[in-house]
Design an enzyme around this catalytic site. Structure first.
Site: not given
Ligand code: SAH
Ligand code: SF4
Length: 390
Positions: A116, A129, A136, A140, A143, A366
């Site tokens: 994305e 962005c 990933c 975290c 997230c 975010c």
């Protein structure tokens, strides 16, 4: 707590050799590689520099999507290009436009993987962005992207391709540059940890910064990292863009849980590296991102510790109200708490803008970016409880 970090930088880097049956993509090549590619198809040596300049301008200034559009190249040269190369962008699967004008692109790349990119229009600028990885490796706990397995690193073509797609969609090709640009800023804050894919991110950003092409100033590019210390040093030297640190906690105990790479690179080491980031000054400050998590990291004591820790670093603190996602187990701090925290930071002399959540209705804010791949992991709720228990 034992470390279970899957820290494997660069192991997933896709080799840059052509995939069988797929013509090599000219997007994403540095000028030197483009020269070599043209030499390999028999372009006379004395023409190569000019041809590189022409093709570069077609791709990055005019946004050409096919060799046929390159009308200042002879027909026979265009045909040779068509036989040997492609100009391929990621494929757009969906484009969603939020009530607030934010645009989210769901893109598909080789292998069928999805990523994305999000365009955020503001009055004085437009920020794109972009993602650096599919998924990933880091976990975290607050997230959403962190719930995805790392599938692979994105190639320079796929990273630059996100910029090209936004400019296609916004019809921003062949327009004067300067303040009126729609895509005026790039933030590497999408999916993935850019500094686990440093080479490809660097190559893509060198293209974005090239003055004869997209021509974005290095000061308009911000790379956000969870704190991959050795790679921060390399990014400073090899990209020179602005740096944002996903800080999020003021003690190692809490940061170890929220941003688990902290178990490898502790706060003190991270901040030392920040102090040595090139060209730090009041006009080139480091952004410390701080996600506001209710009862986890949002006390007055946290705010005071934060300003003490970063003292001496030209910095601003970007307070990010937590963006919830299903099953996260965290809550956003109350607005009053966010304001009180921001006041303390402000009084200590640091700008502390609160990042207004954008595109929430399309899950574009975010930490909300993800595609379909899921990863089983310890629930965030459990980890949040661990933080509180410390
Ligand atoms: N991997 C990089 C860049 C991508 S994340 C990094 O961690 O810095 C971009 C920013 O969004 C980071 O500061 C990240 O910590 C933050 N973020 C992640 N999930 C979030 C959430 N649910 N709500 C608010 N911010 C979040
Ligand atoms: Fe990865 Fe950044 Fe999300 Fe952490 S915050 S899991 S490093 S994308």
């Amino acid at each position: 707590m034992t470390s279970t970090l899957p820290i494997t930088p660069d192991v997933m880097t896709i080799p840059r050799k052509p995939i069988e049956g797929v013509l090599p993509n000219l997007i994403g090549l540095q000028r030197a590689s483009l020269s070599n590619a043209l030499a390999e198809i028999g372009t006379p040596q004395k023409q190569i520099k000019m041809r590189v300049a022409q093709i570069w301008s077609w791709i990055y200034v005019k946004g050409a999507r096919s060799f046929d559009e390159m009308t200042n190249l002879s027909k026979s040269f265009r045909e040779t290009l068509i036989e040997n190369f492609s100009i391929t962008r990621p494929e757009i699967i969906t484009r969603q436009i939020s009530k607030d004008g934010t645009r989210k692109y769901l893109l598909r790349v080789t292998g069928g993987h999805e990523l994305e990119a999000v365009y955020i229009p503001e009055t004085d600028r437009g920020t794109l962005c972009i993602s650096s990885q599919i998924g990933c490796t880091l976990t975290c706990t607050f997230c959403h992207t962190g719930t995805q397995k790392l599938v692979r690193n994105l190639t320079p073509a796929e990273i630059v391709g996100q910029i090209l797609i936004a400019r296609d969609d916004l019809e921003e090709w062949d327009k004067p540059t300067g303040d009126k640009r729609l895509v005026s800023n790039i933030v590497l804050m999408g999916m993935g940890e850019p500094l686990y894919n440093t080479d490809n991110v660097r190559d893509a950003m060198l293209i974005a910064m090239d003055n004869e092409g997209i021509a974005l100033s290095r000061r308009r590019i911000t790379l956000s990292t969870s704190g991959v210390v050795p790679e921060i040093i390399r990014a400073g030297a090899e990209i020179g863009c602005m740096l944002a640190i996903s800080f999020h906690a003021t003690t190692d105990d809490v940061r170890d849980v929220l941003v688990p790479i902290n178990r490898k690179h502790k706060i003190a080491e991270l901040l030392d590296t920040c102090r040595n980031y090139p060209r730090l000054s009041n006009s080139e400050r480091i952004t410390f991102e701080y996600v506001m998590l209710k009862n986890v990291n949002d006390t007055d004591a946290d705010a005071h510790r934060l300003v003490n820790l970063i003292s001496g670093i030209p910095a601003k603190i970007n307070l990010i109200p937590f963006n919830p996602w299903p099953g996260s187990g965290y809550e956003r701090s109350d607005w009053k708490r966010i304001e009180a925290f921001g006041d303390i930071v402000n009084k200590a002399g640091y700008a502390s803008p609160v990042r207004r959540p954008r595109g929430e209705d399309i899950m574009a804010a975010c930490g909300q970016l993800k595609s379909e791949t899921q990863r089983a992991r310890k629930s965030a709720k459990k980890m949040a409880q661990e933080v509180k228990g410390q």
